[in-house]
Design a protein around this motif. Structure first.
Motif, PDB file in Angstrom:
ATOM      1  N   VAL A 165      31.489  30.940  62.048  1.00 48.83           N
ATOM      2  CA  VAL A 165      32.826  31.108  61.470  1.00 48.83           C
ATOM      3  C   VAL A 165      32.714  31.369  59.972  1.00 48.83           C
ATOM      4  O   VAL A 165      33.404  32.238  59.424  1.00 48.83           O
ATOM      5  CB  VAL A 165      33.727  29.886  61.757  1.00 48.83           C
ATOM      6  N   ALA A 166      31.830  30.654  59.300  1.00 47.48           N
ATOM      7  CA  ALA A 166      31.645  30.850  57.854  1.00 47.48           C
ATOM      8  C   ALA A 166      31.167  32.265  57.540  1.00 47.48           C
ATOM      9  O   ALA A 166      31.661  32.909  56.603  1.00 47.48           O
ATOM     10  CB  ALA A 166      30.665  29.819  57.302  1.00 47.48           C
ATOM     11  N   VAL A 167      30.229  32.770  58.324  1.00 47.40           N
ATOM     12  CA  VAL A 167      29.739  34.133  58.129  1.00 47.40           C
ATOM     13  C   VAL A 167      30.868  35.130  58.386  1.00 47.40           C
ATOM     14  O   VAL A 167      31.061  36.094  57.623  1.00 47.40           O
ATOM     15  CB  VAL A 167      28.524  34.425  59.044  1.00 47.40           C
ATOM     16  N   PHE A 168      31.628  34.909  59.435  1.00 42.40           N
ATOM     17  CA  PHE A 168      32.769  35.775  59.761  1.00 42.40           C
ATOM     18  C   PHE A 168      33.754  35.845  58.591  1.00 42.40           C
ATOM     19  O   PHE A 168      34.144  36.927  58.160  1.00 42.40           O
ATOM     20  CB  PHE A 168      33.449  35.251  61.039  1.00 42.40           C
ATOM     21  N   VAL A 169      34.138  34.691  58.053  1.00 44.61           N
ATOM     22  CA  VAL A 169      35.093  34.660  56.937  1.00 44.61           C
ATOM     23  C   VAL A 169      34.513  35.385  55.722  1.00 44.61           C
ATOM     24  O   VAL A 169      35.190  36.197  55.079  1.00 44.61           O
ATOM     25  CB  VAL A 169      35.503  33.220  56.580  1.00 44.61           C
ATOM     26  N   THR A 170      33.257  35.128  55.401  1.00 45.75           N
ATOM     27  CA  THR A 170      32.600  35.798  54.273  1.00 45.75           C
ATOM     28  C   THR A 170      32.630  37.311  54.463  1.00 45.75           C
ATOM     29  O   THR A 170      32.942  38.055  53.528  1.00 45.75           O
ATOM     30  CB  THR A 170      31.150  35.304  54.117  1.00 45.75           C
ATOM     31  N   ASN A 171      32.322  37.767  55.670  1.00 42.19           N
ATOM     32  CA  ASN A 171      32.311  39.204  55.944  1.00 42.19           C
ATOM     33  C   ASN A 171      33.702  39.818  55.836  1.00 42.19           C
ATOM     34  O   ASN A 171      33.856  40.934  55.339  1.00 42.19           O
ATOM     35  CB  ASN A 171      31.701  39.488  57.306  1.00 42.19           C
ATOM     36  N   VAL A 172      34.721  39.094  56.281  1.00 39.34           N
ATOM     37  CA  VAL A 172      36.093  39.607  56.164  1.00 39.34           C
ATOM     38  C   VAL A 172      36.481  39.721  54.693  1.00 39.34           C
ATOM     39  O   VAL A 172      36.988  40.746  54.241  1.00 39.34           O
ATOM     40  CB  VAL A 172      37.100  38.714  56.924  1.00 39.34           C
ATOM     41  N   VAL A 173      36.237  38.664  53.931  1.00 42.22           N
ATOM     42  CA  VAL A 173      36.647  38.623  52.526  1.00 42.22           C
ATOM     43  C   VAL A 173      35.921  39.687  51.692  1.00 42.22           C
ATOM     44  O   VAL A 173      36.493  40.262  50.771  1.00 42.22           O
ATOM     45  CB  VAL A 173      36.434  37.211  51.945  1.00 42.22           C
ATOM     46  N   THR A 174      34.682  39.973  52.049  1.00 43.38           N
ATOM     47  CA  THR A 174      33.912  40.964  51.290  1.00 43.38           C
ATOM     48  C   THR A 174      34.047  42.383  51.846  1.00 43.38           C
ATOM     49  O   THR A 174      33.415  43.306  51.339  1.00 43.38           O
ATOM     50  CB  THR A 174      32.423  40.580  51.246  1.00 43.38           C
ATOM     51  N   GLY A 175      34.857  42.550  52.895  1.00 44.11           N
ATOM     52  CA  GLY A 175      35.105  43.884  53.434  1.00 44.11           C
ATOM     53  C   GLY A 175      34.065  44.401  54.398  1.00 44.11           C
ATOM     54  O   GLY A 175      34.074  45.584  54.754  1.00 44.11           O
ATOM     55  N   ARG A 176      33.154  43.546  54.848  1.00 44.63           N
ATOM     56  CA  ARG A 176      32.109  43.989  55.783  1.00 44.63           C
ATOM     57  C   ARG A 176      32.497  43.804  57.243  1.00 44.63           C
ATOM     58  O   ARG A 176      31.740  44.153  58.125  1.00 44.63           O
ATOM     59  CB  ARG A 176      30.808  43.232  55.500  1.00 44.63           C
ATOM     60  N   HIS A 177      33.663  43.240  57.496  1.00 43.50           N
ATOM     61  CA  HIS A 177      34.126  43.022  58.870  1.00 43.50           C
ATOM     62  C   HIS A 177      35.458  43.749  59.022  1.00 43.50           C
ATOM     63  O   HIS A 177      36.388  43.506  58.267  1.00 43.50           O
ATOM     64  CB  HIS A 177      34.317  41.523  59.135  1.00 43.50           C
ATOM     65  N   THR A 178      35.561  44.641  59.998  1.00 44.20           N
ATOM     66  CA  THR A 178      36.768  45.450  60.119  1.00 44.20           C
ATOM     67  C   THR A 178      37.491  45.297  61.457  1.00 44.20           C
ATOM     68  O   THR A 178      38.493  45.952  61.673  1.00 44.20           O
ATOM     69  CB  THR A 178      36.436  46.937  59.913  1.00 44.20           C
ATOM     70  N   ASN A 179      36.996  44.464  62.347  1.00 47.96           N
ATOM     71  CA  ASN A 179      37.648  44.297  63.645  1.00 47.96           C
ATOM     72  C   ASN A 179      38.937  43.493  63.471  1.00 47.96           C
ATOM     73  O   ASN A 179      38.902  42.334  63.107  1.00 47.96           O
ATOM     74  CB  ASN A 179      36.708  43.596  64.624  1.00 47.96           C
ATOM     75  N   ARG A 180      40.076  44.086  63.734  1.00 53.05           N
ATOM     76  CA  ARG A 180      41.351  43.424  63.488  1.00 53.05           C
ATOM     77  C   ARG A 180      41.867  42.630  64.686  1.00 53.05           C
ATOM     78  O   ARG A 180      42.351  41.541  64.518  1.00 53.05           O
ATOM     79  CB  ARG A 180      42.390  44.432  63.061  1.00 53.05           C
ATOM     80  N   VAL A 181      41.838  43.186  65.860  1.00 53.02           N
ATOM     81  CA  VAL A 181      42.394  42.484  67.026  1.00 53.02           C
ATOM     82  C   VAL A 181      41.631  42.895  68.269  1.00 53.02           C
ATOM     83  O   VAL A 181      41.250  44.035  68.426  1.00 53.02           O
ATOM     84  CB  VAL A 181      43.892  42.813  67.216  1.00 53.02           C
ATOM     85  N   ARG A 182      41.446  41.950  69.145  1.00 54.23           N
ATOM     86  CA  ARG A 182      40.857  42.254  70.451  1.00 54.23           C
ATOM     87  C   ARG A 182      41.367  41.218  71.434  1.00 54.23           C
ATOM     88  O   ARG A 182      41.605  40.066  71.067  1.00 54.23           O
ATOM     89  CB  ARG A 182      39.342  42.245  70.403  1.00 54.23           C
ATOM     90  N   PRO A 183      41.562  41.584  72.671  1.00 57.33           N
ATOM     91  CA  PRO A 183      42.005  40.585  73.658  1.00 57.33           C
ATOM     92  C   PRO A 183      40.872  39.634  74.015  1.00 57.33           C
ATOM     93  O   PRO A 183      39.706  40.020  74.043  1.00 57.33           O
ATOM     94  CB  PRO A 183      42.413  41.422  74.865  1.00 57.33           C
ATOM     95  N   VAL A 184      41.221  38.403  74.258  1.00 59.24           N
ATOM     96  CA  VAL A 184      40.263  37.381  74.668  1.00 59.24           C
ATOM     97  C   VAL A 184      40.822  36.717  75.913  1.00 59.24           C
ATOM     98  O   VAL A 184      42.000  36.410  75.979  1.00 59.24           O
ATOM     99  CB  VAL A 184      40.080  36.324  73.550  1.00 59.24           C
ATOM    100  N   GLN A 185      39.962  36.505  76.873  1.00 61.70           N
ATOM    101  CA  GLN A 185      40.395  35.810  78.075  1.00 61.70           C
ATOM    102  C   GLN A 185      40.697  34.353  77.755  1.00 61.70           C
ATOM    103  O   GLN A 185      39.966  33.725  76.993  1.00 61.70           O
ATOM    104  CB  GLN A 185      39.315  35.883  79.158  1.00 61.70           C
ATOM    105  N   PRO A 186      41.758  33.806  78.325  1.00 66.05           N
ATOM    106  CA  PRO A 186      42.040  32.385  78.083  1.00 66.05           C
ATOM    107  C   PRO A 186      40.939  31.512  78.668  1.00 66.05           C
ATOM    108  O   PRO A 186      40.275  31.911  79.630  1.00 66.05           O
ATOM    109  CB  PRO A 186      43.368  32.144  78.792  1.00 66.05           C
ATOM    110  N   PRO A 187      40.719  30.340  78.090  1.00 65.13           N
ATOM    111  CA  PRO A 187      39.696  29.444  78.632  1.00 65.13           C
ATOM    112  C   PRO A 187      40.058  29.016  80.043  1.00 65.13           C
ATOM    113  O   PRO A 187      41.220  29.070  80.445  1.00 65.13           O
ATOM    114  CB  PRO A 187      39.706  28.256  77.671  1.00 65.13           C
ATOM    115  N   THR A 188      39.048  28.582  80.779  1.00 63.52           N
ATOM    116  CA  THR A 188      39.297  28.176  82.153  1.00 63.52           C
ATOM    117  C   THR A 188      40.230  26.972  82.222  1.00 63.52           C
ATOM    118  O   THR A 188      41.083  26.910  83.063  1.00 63.52           O
ATOM    119  CB  THR A 188      37.976  27.844  82.879  1.00 63.52           C
ATOM    120  N   ASP A 189      40.058  26.041  81.318  1.00 63.89           N
ATOM    121  CA  ASP A 189      40.965  24.892  81.238  1.00 63.89           C
ATOM    122  C   ASP A 189      40.769  24.198  79.898  1.00 63.89           C
ATOM    123  O   ASP A 189      39.759  24.365  79.229  1.00 63.89           O
ATOM    124  CB  ASP A 189      40.752  23.915  82.396  1.00 63.89           C
ATOM    125  N   ARG A 190      41.737  23.396  79.497  1.00 62.29           N
ATOM    126  CA  ARG A 190      41.694  22.767  78.178  1.00 62.29           C
ATOM    127  C   ARG A 190      40.645  21.673  78.070  1.00 62.29           C
ATOM    128  O   ARG A 190      40.123  21.416  76.994  1.00 62.29           O
ATOM    129  CB  ARG A 190      43.066  22.248  77.804  1.00 62.29           C
TER     130      ARG A 190
END
Length: 88
Positions: free
Chosen positions: A48-73
């Protein structure tokens, strides 16, 4: 964020969409998603930390993607607890 100066960043998680980074907009408007984590809905804190760093520095461009819901909580809670051991 250098892309949206003067706006607050938000790190948001939910069980269907996983992690995303967004910027505040005007009151009454939904936040503007500027990056969506690709991969596991419950990544490690380090990932998560790497993801945030990449977004803030402009190295991550994926905006939205569908994710399957978890099997159960219960399974989701166990996975989250396991990902957090020793780091949270």
């Amino acid at each position: 964020s250098t892309v949206y100066p003067g706006r607050d960043l938000m790190l948001v998680w939910d069980e269907r969409l996983g992690w995303r980074v967004a910027v505040e907009t005007t009151p009454g408007e939904p936040p503007l998603v500027i990056g969506h984590h690709v991969g596991d809905t419950v990544p490690t804190p380090a990932d998560v930390a790497v993801f945030v760093t990449n977004v803030v520095t402009g190295r991550h461009t994926n905006r939205v993607r569908p994710v399957q819901p978890p099997t159960d909580r219960v399974t989701l809670a166990r996975r989250m607890a396991a990902a957090c051991v020793g780091t949270c």
